[in-house]
Write an enzyme that holds these catalytic residues in place. Structure first.
Site, PDB file in Angstrom:
ATOM      1  N   ARG A  30      24.524 115.041  88.729  1.00  0.00           N
ATOM      2  CA  ARG A  30      24.858 115.478  87.370  1.00  0.00           C
ATOM      3  C   ARG A  30      25.049 117.007  87.297  1.00  0.00           C
ATOM      4  O   ARG A  30      24.702 117.630  86.279  1.00  0.00           O
ATOM      5  CB  ARG A  30      23.776 115.019  86.384  1.00  0.00           C
ATOM      6  CG  ARG A  30      24.351 114.580  85.043  1.00  0.00           C
ATOM      7  CD  ARG A  30      23.256 114.170  84.044  1.00  0.00           C
ATOM      8  NE  ARG A  30      22.535 112.975  84.437  1.00  0.00           N
ATOM      9  CZ  ARG A  30      21.285 112.681  84.066  1.00  0.00           C
ATOM     10  NH1 ARG A  30      20.613 113.499  83.282  1.00  0.00           N
ATOM     11  NH2 ARG A  30      20.712 111.571  84.477  1.00  0.00           N
ATOM     12  N   ARG A  34      25.192 119.671  80.906  1.00  0.00           N
ATOM     13  CA  ARG A  34      24.819 120.502  79.760  1.00  0.00           C
ATOM     14  C   ARG A  34      24.032 121.763  80.087  1.00  0.00           C
ATOM     15  O   ARG A  34      23.937 122.662  79.261  1.00  0.00           O
ATOM     16  CB  ARG A  34      24.011 119.660  78.761  1.00  0.00           C
ATOM     17  CG  ARG A  34      24.887 118.827  77.851  1.00  0.00           C
ATOM     18  CD  ARG A  34      24.041 118.164  76.775  1.00  0.00           C
ATOM     19  NE  ARG A  34      23.305 117.024  77.307  1.00  0.00           N
ATOM     20  CZ  ARG A  34      22.293 116.418  76.680  1.00  0.00           C
ATOM     21  NH1 ARG A  34      21.867 116.880  75.513  1.00  0.00           N
ATOM     22  NH2 ARG A  34      21.689 115.373  77.210  1.00  0.00           N
ATOM     23  N   ARG A  43      32.523 121.281  75.746  1.00  0.00           N
ATOM     24  CA  ARG A  43      32.079 120.192  74.877  1.00  0.00           C
ATOM     25  C   ARG A  43      32.101 120.561  73.388  1.00  0.00           C
ATOM     26  O   ARG A  43      31.976 119.684  72.537  1.00  0.00           O
ATOM     27  CB  ARG A  43      30.674 119.728  75.284  1.00  0.00           C
ATOM     28  CG  ARG A  43      30.648 118.754  76.466  1.00  0.00           C
ATOM     29  CD  ARG A  43      31.317 117.440  76.144  1.00  0.00           C
ATOM     30  NE  ARG A  43      30.805 116.826  74.926  1.00  0.00           N
ATOM     31  CZ  ARG A  43      29.646 116.183  74.843  1.00  0.00           C
ATOM     32  NH1 ARG A  43      28.885 116.057  75.898  1.00  0.00           N
ATOM     33  NH2 ARG A  43      29.258 115.661  73.691  1.00  0.00           N
ATOM     34  N   ASP A  79      31.438 108.568  83.722  1.00  0.00           N
ATOM     35  CA  ASP A  79      30.200 107.890  83.364  1.00  0.00           C
ATOM     36  C   ASP A  79      30.214 106.496  83.977  1.00  0.00           C
ATOM     37  O   ASP A  79      31.280 105.878  84.070  1.00  0.00           O
ATOM     38  CB  ASP A  79      30.071 107.795  81.842  1.00  0.00           C
ATOM     39  CG  ASP A  79      28.699 107.309  81.412  1.00  0.00           C
ATOM     40  OD1 ASP A  79      27.806 108.160  81.222  1.00  0.00           O
ATOM     41  OD2 ASP A  79      28.503 106.075  81.312  1.00  0.00           O
ATOM     42  N   TYR A 155      22.348  97.574  81.388  1.00  0.00           N
ATOM     43  CA  TYR A 155      22.999  98.128  80.189  1.00  0.00           C
ATOM     44  C   TYR A 155      23.621  97.021  79.351  1.00  0.00           C
ATOM     45  O   TYR A 155      23.449  96.962  78.131  1.00  0.00           O
ATOM     46  CB  TYR A 155      24.087  99.129  80.584  1.00  0.00           C
ATOM     47  CG  TYR A 155      23.602 100.542  80.736  1.00  0.00           C
ATOM     48  CD1 TYR A 155      23.270 101.317  79.632  1.00  0.00           C
ATOM     49  CD2 TYR A 155      23.494 101.129  81.989  1.00  0.00           C
ATOM     50  CE1 TYR A 155      22.830 102.624  79.779  1.00  0.00           C
ATOM     51  CE2 TYR A 155      23.053 102.433  82.145  1.00  0.00           C
ATOM     52  CZ  TYR A 155      22.726 103.173  81.033  1.00  0.00           C
ATOM     53  OH  TYR A 155      22.293 104.466  81.179  1.00  0.00           O
TER      54      TYR A 155
END
Lengths: 355, 355
Positions: A30, A34, A43, A79, A155
């Site tokens: 990752r 962020r 973003r 993703d 999921y």
């Protein structure tokens, strides 16, 4: 001879196959995310899912950590639920993690999901990888990835993240045939997706079975392992394309994971790397600094990174975190992590034969 | 000689100290809970926190599983955050798990929390235990419990459940002195609370360090282990009162857990009991059926339970789940679990000397 201070796709591939390297290659799960101010800047104008679908912007954010830290690998921005959406499931990508508002709980819901051609369904993923391969050249290994069948099934069946995984555990026990069909389908989709990524330019691929660590070993062997094995067996890949398998919370599963056909096992931070090496002699390993180590002080990050490196002696090791980098990671700590790997091993190390 | 079909406090205590028993004692973590229709009936008229504070109702729901399944232990109905609230923290008990709307992130917030006398602050907890001791007599071991310092600190610092535990990991690295003070305080509170529970009638106590499994072994040894050790050392208890320590996700921590002064280690479902026994010869163990096994079919629940029992041969073993029973657990499966333990071992088993 490579320059140990420069990134290299070759170094990454050599380590993945247990061949000698000048120093362990390094990247972070990752790493495009962020914690980077330049990522947050992008973003501000696009949502997460728009970013996944924009070839220009996804290529840009994939390269942001490469420009800043020179890792030996660049993973494409996407993703694990992008292919699930293309199968026909409704996915809502939100800040609290993705949600599936119509959980798959019955055979009829499984029947509505379908295998698809990634070149038609998610062509932008291939385009991003092709662009990355052109832009990174051989300076960094370009990485594709997907979710493992078990984790994607979690999921789909739970409808999002879960503490107890009660719904999938119930299905495994009361409707095992339905779960088996869903896992088979997800294995085939994973194989198709990774094959497309490789054809588009990926040097290597990683399969994230993040939630398989929830399973006791017997259940892992019954459900998650055969499914990921079927996915790996279905990948169309030339011999030089390694497959990396990640499981979070895998201390009890190492030997079983090694029975998959994965070339590299990516280990969470709770397992000592030296113990993983002892239990799986010669197996190439990836990991495994606690992502929490990037929240502290850079000197301590460097010290812990050097300890981690020393525990494997630079052999058949891809340095990484034990889980994805946290949004609150500090840039000085991240720099210390990469710096410690680049500088930590001063002499070439001995090769390790694969088990 | 005890009747193997009847519950017994003595059987529980014998197993906890590794003494010979006619069969393993059995109970379930969170056995007074939402999977029981009679519990849901009580909860129709009172909130969770009202139930914790009502001596009559909490005694009643604590006894509900005893009446239905005759376990060898009855745990008093409460929550690990009840003492935290009495320390001065604001706790909101909701259906999605408790939340602490003012997370503790600074030294000043730690300083506002205080040690308290449980007989003054939470007298109802003692009253519930006294009532249970009177009502269960010696037919079942009455169990007290508390949260371990590390797990309570996670709640206080994160403000609730967390996926990454980023806030406490950051505090451990940037403000270690503050975290140490908080853990010391929580250790002393845990010792006070358990001492009060024992004085009120508990035969044994369990400490839930549910989230310590998040820590790599080095960090567990630095933070969670000394804190739980200080708590255990501070308990005022006669020799016959065993302490049980539970950690979820403890495959990598067994040896370290055993260095606490806990008499029994309660193991999650991902560790094979036979492996735990091999790594900790003779140590009394509690566990560890996957709570998911109670969502399936009773014959399969019984089969898995018998496998679990066989793996330890009935020695120094308290049969239990590997985590709390799930709200969706089926009564026929729960009955099958208890039945399999009661009937599974037909002959007395050999004693095991403690390590």
């Amino acid at each position: 001879m490579t320059d140990a201070s420069a990134p290299s796709a070759r170094r990454f591939l050599d380590a993945a196959f247990g061949r000698p390297v000048d120093r362990p290659p390094v990247w972070m799960m990752r790493q495009a995310g962020r914690y980077l101010p330049e990522y947050r800047e992008v973003r501000r104008s696009v949502s997460f899912v728009e970013l996944c679908r924009s070839v220009d912007l996804a290529t840009e954010v994939s390269l942001q950590p490469f420009r800043r830290f020179s890792p030996d690998a660049v993973i494409f921005f996407s993703d694990i639920l992008v292919p699930v959406e293309a199968m026909g499931a409704r996915v809502e990508f939100g800040d609290g993690g993705p949600k599936l508002p119509e959980p798959v709980r019955e055979a009829s819901a499984v029947a509505r999901l379908s295998r698809f051609d990634p070149a038609d369904g998610i062509p932008y993923t291939g385009d991003i990888l092709s662009r990355l391969r052109r832009e990174a050249g051989e300076r960094a290994a370009v990485l594709g990835f997907c979710g493992a069948p078990w984790t994607l099934a979690c999921y789909l069946i739970e409808g999002g993240a879960s503490k107890s995984f009660a719904a999938i555990k119930e299905m495994a026990r009361r409707e095992p045939g339905t779960l088996r069909r869903l896992l088979d389908l997800l294995s085939d989709v994973a194989a198709d997706v990774l094959s497309y990524q490789i054809a588009s330019g990926a040097h290597a691929v990683q399969i994230f079975d993040t939630w398989a660590g929830e399973l006791a070993e017997d259940d892992y062997r019954e459900w998650a392992l055969p499914a990921v094995g079927r996915a790996i067996a279905g990948i169309r890949r030339p011999g030089g394309v390694p497959v990396i398998l990640y499981v979070n919370g895998c201390a009890h599963l190492l030997e079983a994971m090694a029975e998959s056909a994965a070339d590299v096992l990516s280990i969470d931070w709770r397992v000592r790397l030296s113990e993983a090496r002892r239990r799986l002699p010669g197996k190439p390993l990836q990991g495994n600094l606690d992502p929490g180590e990037l929240l502290g002080k850079p000197e301590e990050t460097a010290r812990r990174t050097r300890e981690m490196l020393a525990s494997l002696g630079g052999r058949a090791h891809i340095a990484n975190l034990g889980h994805g980098v946290l949004p609150g990671a500090r840039l000085d700590c991240v720099e210390a992590f990469f710096g410690a790997v680049r500088e930590g091993v001063s002499a070439p190390v001995e090769p390790v034969l694969r088990a």
